[in-house]
Design an enzyme around this catalytic site. Structure first.
Site, PDB file in Angstrom:
ATOM      1  N   LYS A 165       0.844  -1.197   0.000  1.00 20.89           N
ATOM      2  CA  LYS A 165       0.000   0.000   0.000  1.00 20.89           C
ATOM      3  C   LYS A 165       0.881   1.249   0.000  1.00 20.89           C
ATOM      4  O   LYS A 165       1.916   1.280   0.664  1.00 20.89           O
ATOM      5  CB  LYS A 165      -0.900  -0.029   1.240  1.00 20.89           C
ATOM      6  CG  LYS A 165      -1.944   1.072   1.311  1.00 20.89           C
ATOM      7  CD  LYS A 165      -2.863   0.855   2.503  1.00 20.89           C
ATOM      8  CE  LYS A 165      -3.938   1.918   2.624  1.00 20.89           C
ATOM      9  NZ  LYS A 165      -4.865   1.652   3.748  1.00 20.89           N
ATOM     10  N   SER A 169      -9.783   1.313   2.873  1.00 17.66           N
ATOM     11  CA  SER A 169      -8.971   2.155   2.024  1.00 17.66           C
ATOM     12  C   SER A 169      -7.889   1.401   1.254  1.00 17.66           C
ATOM     13  O   SER A 169      -7.317   1.949   0.311  1.00 17.66           O
ATOM     14  CB  SER A 169      -8.307   3.250   2.874  1.00 17.66           C
ATOM     15  OG  SER A 169      -7.429   2.672   3.819  1.00 17.66           O
ATOM     16  N   SER A 198      -9.778  -1.081   7.078  1.00 14.47           N
ATOM     17  CA  SER A 198      -9.328  -0.888   5.701  1.00 14.47           C
ATOM     18  C   SER A 198      -8.695  -2.080   4.998  1.00 14.47           C
ATOM     19  O   SER A 198      -8.417  -1.991   3.804  1.00 14.47           O
ATOM     20  CB  SER A 198      -8.344   0.273   5.639  1.00 14.47           C
ATOM     21  OG  SER A 198      -9.048   1.465   5.564  1.00 14.47           O
TER      22      SER A 198
END
Ligand code: GLN
Length: 480
Positions: free
Chosen positions: A70, A145, A169
């Site tokens: 990420k 997310s 997330s």
């Protein structure tokens, strides 16, 4: 064997038996990004082959197994933008501890995955750069997310990915895309090099297609780190070695009844979880239904505390130390304009709310009260774990939603965190695993929730459940 959806163990065996060379295996995955990522949009950047190979040790537990990271976790000399314009050109001068451990163990880090800006969102729609689609249905969001990390794993572009968890997330997008999403006990994985959103909740999380693969990654990255004083004094075991395929004899699993009866929960989600409960009974678990009414407050507590911490954490992006600087006649104007141009809507809204809930005259009503409810929530979970070994609950009230579904009602979007954020607020571990498929062919997931540092029991049970069912073997069409 279909290499695209192979497990880490299968890839390791193929490498050991020299059925494929490490360069070929990496190339295979890079080719998959080339072929499929134009429709998924999971990666913000894929690095060049030599720099990927040179960055990692040549042997180790994860030698030559590719994964994606990420874009809010620092990889040395790579851009770490948090999918924000304000960090568009920011190059990390060091590796996050989790990254350093992965490289030392030979894992190949192929790129940066798209996410909601500064990990704020539930759909990856707040990224300043691009849209990531759900591999099962391109009209739907992948969740967020950590949507890029999860979509890449679900589409078979890489076997594993790192995401981050502040309110759900990793688990929520994992449920939306039909894979495994894990959030550790707070302090099990170092936050050193994870860009802070709400530090007292933030943890790196893991996305894979099987529970065992999560155990492999966790074994490498977990454990005390002298660079993060909030890590626990704990040396991680080999989690994968403990997955027996059976559940602990005589164990009791608690079903959070009020979560299953929650208002607005999709009937297909309830049916899928009821199916999972039956499967767990078949495996020998005793099921106990219990109430945790405090869950009703978790989204509100999360909303207040995460914004408060975000407002202080994001004050460091002022055009001086990192990233974007918009030149202006005065220093104050430079701060203001840089933040105006660099942050997106969602981030600005959270900073403003955070400053409000912390401000004199309002902190008592909001921040202080939310902290009190947080401690009541902790006691409620401690109490529940006196009666049961693990808890289960939906990961999300419904399967993946369509792009733009919450454009007109952002507050409704915040309720998306209802089932996941309680574990971040209380610091306990949880894992979302696939348990069904909706009539419209969208995956459904549910989560196992464990007491502090009970990752071994959590993974053992989730693995046994997974192996007894077929949901984890289903892959989205069009990614053969
Ligand atoms: N959906 C949550 C939010 O919008 C989760 C964020 C997270 O875990 N990073 O804040």
């Amino acid at each position: 064997m279909n290499l695209a959806f192979a497990t880490i163990d299968q890839l390791r065996t193929a490498l050991e038996k020299k059925e494929i060379s490490s360069r070929e295996l990496l190339q295979f995955h890079l080719d998959r990004f080339k072929k499929y990522d134009p429709k998924v949009g999971s990666a913000l950047e894929i690095f060049d082959t030599d720099s990927i190979l040179n960055a990692s040790a040549s042997s180790g537990a994860l030698a030559k197994i590719p994964g994606i990271i990420k874009d809010n976790i620092c990889q040395k000399n790579r851009i770490t933008s948090c999918s924000s314009k304000i960090l568009q050109n920011y190059r990390a001068p060091y590796d996050a501890t989790a990254i350093a451990r992965l490289k030392k163990d030979g894992a190949l880090l192929v790129g940066r995955a798209n996410c909601d800006e500064f990990a704020m969102g539930s759909s990856t729609e707040t990224s300043a750069y691009q849209k990531t689609t759900n591999p099962w249905n391109r009209d739907c969001v992948p969740g967020g997310s950590s949507g890029g990390s999860i979509a890449a794993v679900a589409a078979g572009l890489v076997p594993w990915a790192l995401g981050s968890e502040t309110g759900g997330s990793v688990r929520q997008p994992a449920a939306f895309c039909g894979i495994v999403g894990f959030k550790p006990t707070y302090g099990l994985i170092s936050r050193y090099g994870l860009v802070a959103y709400a530090s007292s909740f933030d943890q790196i999380g893991i996305a894979t297609r099987t529970v065992k693969d999560t155990a492999h990654i966790l074994s490498v990255i977990a454990g005390n780190d002298e660079r993060d004083s909030t890590t626990l004094p704990y040396k991680a075991p080999n989690y994968a070695a403990q997955l027996t395929g059976t559940i602990k004899p005589g164990m009791t699993i608690g079903v959070i009844e009020n979560a299953l009866n929650a208002q607005g929960i999709d009937s297909e989600v309830v049916a899928a979880i009821n199916g999972a409960i039956k499967d767990l009974e078949k495996l020998g678990a005793r099921i106990k239904r219990l109430q945790l009414p405090i869950l009703d407050y978790s989204a509100a507590v999360y909303f207040i505390l995460s914004r408060a911490e975000a407002a202080s954490n994001l004050s460091r992006f002022d055009g001086v130390k990192y990233g974007l600087r918009v030149k202006q006649p005065t220093l104050a104007q430079m701060y203001a304009q840089t933040r105006e141009d660099g942050f997106g809507q969602e981030v600005k809204a959270r900073i403003m709310i955070g400053n409000y809930v912390l401000s004199i005259g309002h902190a008592g009503d909001f921040y202080v009260n939310a902290k009190k409810v947080q401690s009541i929530m902790r006691s409620a979970f401690t109490q529940a774990f006196k009666e049961v070994d693990l808890l289960i609950a939906p990961t999300h009230p419904a399967p993946a939603f369509k792009f733009g579904a919450f454009d007109d009602n952002k507050l409704q979007m915040d309720l998306q965190d209802y089932f996941t954020c309680a574990m971040n607020i209380t610091g306990i571990p949880a894992i979302s695993v696939p348990c069904g498929m909706s009539k419209s062919q969208l995956p459904i997931g549910f989560q196992f929730i464990a007491p502090h540092l009970a990752e071994e029991l959590l993974l053992q049970t989730a693995h046994a459940y997974e192996q007894a069912t077929e949901w984890h073997t289903m892959h989205p069409a069009g990614f053969e």
